[in-house]
Design an enzyme around this catalytic site. Structure first.
Site, PDB file in Angstrom:
ATOM      1  N   SER A 115       0.826  -1.214   0.000  1.00 43.24           N
ATOM      2  CA  SER A 115       0.000   0.000   0.000  1.00 43.24           C
ATOM      3  C   SER A 115       0.853   1.253   0.000  1.00 43.24           C
ATOM      4  O   SER A 115       1.965   1.260   0.531  1.00 43.24           O
ATOM      5  CB  SER A 115      -0.896   0.007   1.240  1.00 43.24           C
ATOM      6  OG  SER A 115      -1.471   1.281   1.440  1.00 43.24           O
ATOM      7  N   TYR A 139      -1.429   0.180  10.241  1.00 46.80           N
ATOM      8  CA  TYR A 139      -1.784  -0.550   8.999  1.00 46.80           C
ATOM      9  C   TYR A 139      -0.612  -0.458   8.009  1.00 46.80           C
ATOM     10  O   TYR A 139      -0.122  -1.458   7.509  1.00 46.80           O
ATOM     11  CB  TYR A 139      -3.057   0.035   8.381  1.00 46.80           C
ATOM     12  CG  TYR A 139      -3.227  -0.327   6.932  1.00 46.80           C
ATOM     13  CD1 TYR A 139      -2.934   0.594   5.929  1.00 46.80           C
ATOM     14  CD2 TYR A 139      -3.633  -1.611   6.552  1.00 46.80           C
ATOM     15  CE1 TYR A 139      -3.056   0.256   4.594  1.00 46.80           C
ATOM     16  CE2 TYR A 139      -3.760  -1.949   5.221  1.00 46.80           C
ATOM     17  CZ  TYR A 139      -3.465  -1.020   4.240  1.00 46.80           C
ATOM     18  OH  TYR A 139      -3.577  -1.356   2.920  1.00 46.80           O
ATOM     19  N   LYS A 143       2.273  -3.378   6.440  1.00 45.89           N
ATOM     20  CA  LYS A 143       2.629  -3.579   5.024  1.00 45.89           C
ATOM     21  C   LYS A 143       4.142  -3.460   4.839  1.00 45.89           C
ATOM     22  O   LYS A 143       4.772  -4.262   4.154  1.00 45.89           O
ATOM     23  CB  LYS A 143       1.888  -2.566   4.145  1.00 45.89           C
ATOM     24  CG  LYS A 143       0.393  -2.741   4.123  1.00 45.89           C
ATOM     25  CD  LYS A 143      -0.024  -4.090   3.512  1.00 45.89           C
ATOM     26  CE  LYS A 143      -1.519  -4.190   3.320  1.00 45.89           C
ATOM     27  NZ  LYS A 143      -1.929  -5.481   2.700  1.00 45.89           N
ATOM     28  N   ARG A 219      -6.096  12.933  -4.036  1.00 45.29           N
ATOM     29  CA  ARG A 219      -5.568  11.565  -3.997  1.00 45.29           C
ATOM     30  C   ARG A 219      -5.474  10.985  -5.409  1.00 45.29           C
ATOM     31  O   ARG A 219      -6.144  11.452  -6.335  1.00 45.29           O
ATOM     32  CB  ARG A 219      -6.505  10.666  -3.165  1.00 45.29           C
ATOM     33  CG  ARG A 219      -6.553  11.032  -1.689  1.00 45.29           C
ATOM     34  CD  ARG A 219      -5.267  10.718  -0.989  1.00 45.29           C
ATOM     35  NE  ARG A 219      -5.319  10.987   0.446  1.00 45.29           N
ATOM     36  CZ  ARG A 219      -5.106  12.175   1.009  1.00 45.29           C
ATOM     37  NH1 ARG A 219      -4.826  13.235   0.236  1.00 45.29           N
ATOM     38  NH2 ARG A 219      -5.163  12.323   2.330  1.00 45.29           N
TER      39      ARG A 219
END
Ligand code: WQD
Length: 324
Positions: A115, A139, A143, A219
């Site tokens: 990610s 999170y 990763k 984004r």
């Protein structure tokens, strides 16, 4: 060639399963259905209900498999701050259990769903793979931890991996074959869709005072079908090439306001939005460089323009036509 997709009942996983099947692969799916929808797993795939944390479940799903695309993970950045242990156990512990099962079965090709969260706050834009990796939530840390274990220990044990750093996944299968939308979404586009179809009365815009063209967050949204195609190219490249880590983004940045404007046009719905304060941890802008994916895979996005993203979602979220 047979590919196991863990998390293949999930939002992105179900699209990767579809793309593999459409391209003629045999597909197995391992999913505990804690988040995914069984109905979203194409019937051409062989489905195993189970957990990557259970070596016996892994062994059953790995029968006859040549490569693994590993997507089973918890992915809510906000929740990971509240409950880091849950993310450590499932995301890291589950992945290591799966890798152990793969080695027991002599399977060495591993495509890992990583990610953009590994980068944390962008120090320059667009973000390329040389950018420092400083996750700002557990999170993203899970990763990065898995990427590090692949690089530093599993390579020596014969695993050839592709770590794919997704930016913001969005959209639905353009043929409308994935029918069940995500439950209780955390991400902007599904939340906008829920505000459009009445599942929720409105949405909050987390700040409009950023240093961006209209003050709202920007984004890099990438269509799940574009993402899925990159996974197949990665599996094929690993047949003869060494491991690699790449970004998967559209290289286009859209603001929250642009998403809202496009969604109102596409859906014809008002979509009520309240401007609220900034969400802690949100950078103003995050856009990928995907040049390395282009070079290594010959990959480019085809469906990741904002109108395609939103219209493919509205096909799934729009209320059923009233039939009188
Ligand atoms: C997008 C923009 C928000 C919701 C997250 C994870 C990341 C990755 C992708 C998995 C931001 C704004 C959002 C809302 C809003 N996940 N927003 N109102 O935070 O970029 O990334 O999902 O790999 O790891 O962190 O995605 O969809 O939450 O936010 O205004 O109700 O929409 O501020 O600018 P994000 P997002």
């Amino acid at each position: 060639m047979k590919v196991l997709v863990t998390g293949g009942a999930g939002y992105i996983g179900s699209h990767v399963v579809l793309e593999l099947l459409d391209q003629g692969f045999d597909v197995s799916v391992l999913d505990d259905l804690s988040m995914g929808a069984r109905e979203n797993v194409d019937e051409r795939a062989e489905f195993f209900l189970g957990s990557i944390l259970n070596p016996e479940d892994n062994a059953k799903a790995l029968e006859g498999v040549d490569a693994v695309i590993h997507m089973a993970a918890f992915k809510a950045a906000g929740e990971s701050v509240e409950n880091p242990e849950k993310y450590e156990k499932n995301n890291v512990g589950g992945t290591l259990t799966l890798l152990g099962s793969m080695l027991d079965h002599g399977i060495h090709r591993f495509v890992f769903s990583s990610s953009a969260a590994v980068y944390g706050d962008p120090q320059y834009l667009p973000v390329d793979e040389k950018h420092p990796v400083v996750p700002i939530n557990p999170y993203g840390q899970t990763k990065l931890d898995i990427e590090g274990k692949l690089e530093n220990s599993y390579s020596d044990r014969g695993i050839r991996f592709a770590s794919l750093r997704y930016f913001n996944a969005a959209g639905y299968d353009i043929l409308g074959r994935v029918r069940i939308p995500e439950a209780a979404p955390n991400n902007l586009l599904p939340i906008v869709m829920e505000a459009a179809n009445g599942t929720r009365a409105s949405l909050d815009v987390f700040g409009n005072d950023y240093e961006t063209r209209d003050g709202t967050g920007v984004r890099d949204y990438i269509h799940v079908t574009d993402l899925a195609k990159a996974h197949i190219l990665a599996v094929e490249r690993l047949e003869k090439s060494s491991s690699f880590t790449i970004n998967l983004g559209s290289e286009k940045g859209y603001s929250v306001q642009e998403v809202l404007d496009t969604a109102r046009t596409v859906t014809g719905m008002p979509i009520l939005a309240n401007i609220t304060g900034r969400r802690p941890g949100d950078p103003p802008k995050l856009v990928a460089s995907s040049q390395k994916a282009k070079e290594l895979l010959g990959w480019s996005t085809k469906h990741s323009d904002l109108e395609s993203l939103i219209s493919s979602m509205w096909e799934i979220y729009k209320p059923a036509e009233a039939t009188f």
